[in-house]
Design a protein around this motif. Structure first.
Motif, PDB file in Angstrom:
ATOM      1  N   ALA A  28      -4.932  -4.888  -0.705  1.00 38.06           N
ATOM      2  CA  ALA A  28      -6.254  -5.137  -0.127  1.00 38.06           C
ATOM      3  C   ALA A  28      -6.440  -6.599   0.262  1.00 38.06           C
ATOM      4  CB  ALA A  28      -7.334  -4.730  -1.120  1.00 38.06           C
ATOM      5  N   GLU A  29      -5.659  -7.489  -0.340  1.00 34.42           N
ATOM      6  CA  GLU A  29      -5.752  -8.911  -0.001  1.00 34.42           C
ATOM      7  C   GLU A  29      -5.148  -9.218   1.368  1.00 34.42           C
ATOM      8  OE1 GLU A  29      -3.848 -10.939  -3.184  1.00 34.42           O
ATOM      9  OE2 GLU A  29      -5.271 -10.245  -4.717  1.00 34.42           O
ATOM     10  N   HIS A  30      -4.260  -8.333   1.842  1.00 33.76           N
ATOM     11  CA  HIS A  30      -3.612  -8.545   3.145  1.00 33.76           C
ATOM     12  C   HIS A  30      -3.577  -7.222   3.907  1.00 33.76           C
ATOM     13  CE1 HIS A  30      -2.342 -12.633   2.153  1.00 33.76           C
ATOM     14  NE2 HIS A  30      -1.997 -12.173   0.964  1.00 33.76           N
ATOM     15  N   PRO A  31      -4.732  -6.722   4.333  1.00 33.29           N
ATOM     16  CA  PRO A  31      -4.754  -5.419   5.019  1.00 33.29           C
ATOM     17  C   PRO A  31      -3.970  -5.419   6.319  1.00 33.29           C
ATOM     18  CG  PRO A  31      -6.871  -6.563   5.216  1.00 33.29           C
ATOM     19  CD  PRO A  31      -6.066  -7.326   4.212  1.00 33.29           C
ATOM     20  N   GLU A  32      -3.769  -6.589   6.898  1.00 32.89           N
ATOM     21  CA  GLU A  32      -3.026  -6.655   8.158  1.00 32.89           C
ATOM     22  C   GLU A  32      -1.558  -6.266   7.975  1.00 32.89           C
ATOM     23  OE1 GLU A  32      -2.599 -10.650   6.148  1.00 32.89           O
ATOM     24  OE2 GLU A  32      -4.213  -9.193   6.483  1.00 32.89           O
ATOM     25  N   ASP A  33      -1.063  -6.268   6.734  1.00 40.16           N
ATOM     26  CA  ASP A  33       0.332  -5.909   6.468  1.00 40.16           C
ATOM     27  C   ASP A  33       0.532  -4.406   6.302  1.00 40.16           C
ATOM     28  OD1 ASP A  33       1.018  -8.581   6.522  1.00 40.16           O
ATOM     29  OD2 ASP A  33       0.875  -8.837   4.348  1.00 40.16           O
ATOM     30  N   GLU A  62      -0.077   1.058 -12.378  1.00 42.28           N
ATOM     31  CA  GLU A  62       0.795   0.310 -11.463  1.00 42.28           C
ATOM     32  C   GLU A  62       0.321   0.476 -10.019  1.00 42.28           C
ATOM     33  OE1 GLU A  62       5.503   0.116 -10.102  1.00 42.28           O
ATOM     34  OE2 GLU A  62       4.902   1.358 -11.819  1.00 42.28           O
ATOM     35  N   ALA A  63      -0.040   1.703  -9.668  1.00 47.01           N
ATOM     36  CA  ALA A  63      -0.529   1.961  -8.302  1.00 47.01           C
ATOM     37  C   ALA A  63      -1.810   1.192  -8.031  1.00 47.01           C
ATOM     38  CB  ALA A  63      -0.750   3.460  -8.110  1.00 47.01           C
ATOM     39  N   GLN A  64      -2.685   1.117  -9.018  1.00 44.47           N
ATOM     40  CA  GLN A  64      -3.941   0.392  -8.809  1.00 44.47           C
ATOM     41  C   GLN A  64      -3.686  -1.101  -8.613  1.00 44.47           C
ATOM     42  OE1 GLN A  64      -7.030   1.364 -11.574  1.00 44.47           O
ATOM     43  NE2 GLN A  64      -8.580   0.624 -10.152  1.00 44.47           N
ATOM     44  N   SER A  65      -2.701  -1.632  -9.322  1.00 44.51           N
ATOM     45  CA  SER A  65      -2.347  -3.037  -9.126  1.00 44.51           C
ATOM     46  C   SER A  65      -1.819  -3.274  -7.712  1.00 44.51           C
ATOM     47  CB  SER A  65      -1.289  -3.456 -10.157  1.00 44.51           C
ATOM     48  OG  SER A  65      -0.804  -4.754  -9.880  1.00 44.51           O
ATOM     49  N   GLY A 100       0.814  -1.208   0.000  1.00 44.23           N
ATOM     50  CA  GLY A 100       0.000   0.000   0.000  1.00 44.23           C
ATOM     51  C   GLY A 100       0.846   1.257   0.000  1.00 44.23           C
ATOM     52  N   VAL A 101       1.908   1.276   0.809  1.00 39.80           N
ATOM     53  CA  VAL A 101       2.799   2.438   0.859  1.00 39.80           C
ATOM     54  C   VAL A 101       3.514   2.617  -0.475  1.00 39.80           C
ATOM     55  CG1 VAL A 101       4.886   3.347   1.965  1.00 39.80           C
ATOM     56  CG2 VAL A 101       3.065   2.355   3.358  1.00 39.80           C
ATOM     57  N   TRP A 158      -1.835   4.116   9.535  1.00 39.75           N
ATOM     58  CA  TRP A 158      -2.185   5.407   8.929  1.00 39.75           C
ATOM     59  C   TRP A 158      -2.628   5.284   7.468  1.00 39.75           C
ATOM     60  CZ3 TRP A 158       2.869   4.188  10.346  1.00 39.75           C
ATOM     61  CH2 TRP A 158       3.773   3.997   9.305  1.00 39.75           C
ATOM     62  N   MET A 159      -2.599   4.076   6.912  1.00 42.59           N
ATOM     63  CA  MET A 159      -3.047   3.869   5.534  1.00 42.59           C
ATOM     64  C   MET A 159      -4.516   3.465   5.485  1.00 42.59           C
ATOM     65  SD  MET A 159      -0.560   4.531   3.444  1.00 42.59           S
ATOM     66  CE  MET A 159      -0.958   3.629   1.947  1.00 42.59           C
ATOM     67  N   TYR A 160      -5.267   3.721   6.549  1.00 39.29           N
ATOM     68  CA  TYR A 160      -6.668   3.300   6.620  1.00 39.29           C
ATOM     69  C   TYR A 160      -7.518   3.888   5.492  1.00 39.29           C
ATOM     70  CZ  TYR A 160      -7.391   7.932   8.655  1.00 39.29           C
ATOM     71  OH  TYR A 160      -7.436   9.286   8.847  1.00 39.29           O
ATOM     72  N   PHE A 161      -7.122   5.054   4.962  1.00 40.08           N
ATOM     73  CA  PHE A 161      -7.923   5.744   3.952  1.00 40.08           C
ATOM     74  C   PHE A 161      -7.663   5.223   2.552  1.00 40.08           C
ATOM     75  CE2 PHE A 161      -3.846   7.788   4.217  1.00 40.08           C
ATOM     76  CZ  PHE A 161      -3.506   8.013   2.891  1.00 40.08           C
ATOM     77  N   TYR A 162      -6.605   4.420   2.383  1.00 39.31           N
ATOM     78  CA  TYR A 162      -6.116   4.092   1.042  1.00 39.31           C
ATOM     79  C   TYR A 162      -6.847   2.873   0.498  1.00 39.31           C
ATOM     80  CZ  TYR A 162      -2.624   3.733  -2.698  1.00 39.31           C
ATOM     81  OH  TYR A 162      -1.996   3.706  -3.922  1.00 39.31           O
ATOM     82  N   GLY A 163      -7.749   3.115  -0.428  1.00 41.10           N
ATOM     83  CA  GLY A 163      -8.525   2.027  -1.021  1.00 41.10           C
ATOM     84  C   GLY A 163      -9.055   2.444  -2.384  1.00 41.10           C
TER      85      GLY A 163
END
Length: 415
Positions: free
Chosen positions: A292-297, A283-286, A255-256, A301-306
């Motif tokens: 999103a498959e591993h949100p625990e990773d 590339e960013a969308q990929s 995500g980062v 602070w990335m809670y908004f990124y989807g």
């Protein structure tokens, strides 16, 4: 203090030394951070060079109230550092409820005693401070940054006060927490148009993130500096900083990494380089999909990124590329999916949608969307949303649309 760094008194070593009244360490650290000689420092606090040297080496103790006050005044030490503080860390802003049970009396006592004494910090204390920060981040989405700045500065001071008493892995956690607080303060300064303060806080956050071995925060601070460059119309710098966020922190989460790729795309779009912008957005969308498959990773602070946020970013890129219809479509879809408690972001993207409508020559729609955004832009969205509304009015005026004058009149009522 013209030769001192911005926010010098947020440095953890200085705060810990002042809290412990270890004046030798205060003088020694202050000189290291400012580059002052013992003679110049002595002139500032009314002591000769041999006395400064003796205090720094521990050969002379500061027991005189007068000498102590000379140091405090001469170094411009903030009053809230030198007075005795008995309060626990600040609670969340009024009206917010933390998830799960609040701290029990024992925990609050431990937090207070750790700050005031040599007791060692423990994991429950840091867990609670983690929760406070997460809750304040969510609050800022709804109420904006202005009500939270002083509160977060106080909370950061609580965190860095813990540094002197933390050991081993807990010390790493304190530094990581300090980096996260500094990044949040940088974001709030940026939100209020305080560029110099924001850059200073981002630099401090980056330094602490590297010290704590936190690749995600180190990369995030560079991405947010890219965002600042983009906000200032500097596309090339935005691209360079976003790329640095990727190669300098290879251990960052997907995500980062995706956020950095998106920031680079935004810089290319600002430069009207549609091909590179599109490539990096894809590339960013990929990366986002894989994250999103591993949100625990992902860091908290990335809670908004989807997907919703990313749709809005595609709208922003289209806006820069002057693909007005694509910008309208993406921003409309993204705004419809954005929760109401993201009040600040809703205001910002609504003003961008008004700009897109104006660019597309759809003046009535542009005015309707802009007028809907005006109250919140005035209350929580300045300066960025407010400036975007003025840009929308300028586009309408250039096109000879009377809606431009109507929007200007509405803005003047609240200026």
């Amino acid at each position: 203090m013209g030769d001192s760094a911005p926010d010098l008194w947020s440095h953890p070593q200085l705060i810990a030394a002042v809290t412990a009244e270890d004046w030798g360490t205060v003088l020694r650290t202050y000189r290291r951070l400012t580059g002052l000689s013992q003679t110049k420092l002595g002139e500032r606090i009314g002591l000769v060079q041999p006395d400064v040297s003796a205090i720094e080496r521990g050969h002379r103790r500061v027991t005189s109230v007068e000498v102590r006050q000379r140091i405090v005044t001469g170094l411009d030490i903030p009053a809230d550092l030198v007075r005795v503080r008995a309060e626990a860390p600040a609670a969340p802003v009024a009206g917010l409820v933390l998830p799960g049970p609040g701290p029990d009396d024992d925990l609050l006592t431990r937090v207070t005693s750790v700050v005031e004494s040599e007791h060692r910090v423990d994991a429950p204390t840091l867990d609670w401070l983690d929760r406070l920060l997460a809750e304040h981040r969510r609050a800022e989405d709804e109420i904006g940054s202005r009500p939270l700045v002083d509160l977060m500065r106080q909370q950061l001071r609580t965190v860095v006060n813990l540094y002197a008493s933390a050991r081993g892995p807990l010390a790493d956690r304190v530094v990581r927490l300090a980096a996260e607080h500094a990044q949040f303060l940088a974001w709030m300064a940026q939100d209020q148009g305080q560029t110099a303060a924001a850059l200073a806080w981002y630099d401090r956050s980056h330094e602490w993130a590297l010290e704590a071995g936190d690749a995600n925060m180190a990369a995030t601070t560079l991405s947010m500096k890219a965002h600042m460059a983009w906000s200032g119309g500097r596309g090339d710098r935005a691209v360079r900083l976003a790329e640095a966020a990727r190669w300098s922190a290879p251990g960052a989460s997907l995500g980062v990494q995706g956020m950095a790729a998106q920031m680079a795309a935004r810089g290319h779009a600002l430069n009207r380089d549609g091909d590179d912008a599109t490539r990096l957005l894809d590339e960013a969308q990929s990366l986002i999909g894989r994250a999103a498959e591993h949100p625990e990773d992902e860091p908290v602070w990335m809670y908004f990124y989807g997907e919703t946020w990313f749709t809005l970013q595609r709208g922003m890129a289209a806006l820069h590329l002057r693909d007005w219809r694509a910008a309208v479509d993406h921003l409309t879809v993204g705004l419809a999916a954005l929760p109401d408690d993201y009040r600040r972001d809703k205001t910002w993207y609504r003003t961008c949608l008004a700009h897109a409508y104006a660019g597309a020559g759809e003046a009535p729609q542009a005015l309707a969307v802009a007028l809907e955004a005006v109250p919140d832009a005035s209350a929580i969205g300045r300066p960025h949303s407010w400036n975007e509304l003025h840009t929308t009015a300028a586009v309408l005026l250039r096109r000879g649309a009377p809606e431009g004058q109507q929007l200007i009149a509405a803005l003047r009522e609240l200026d």
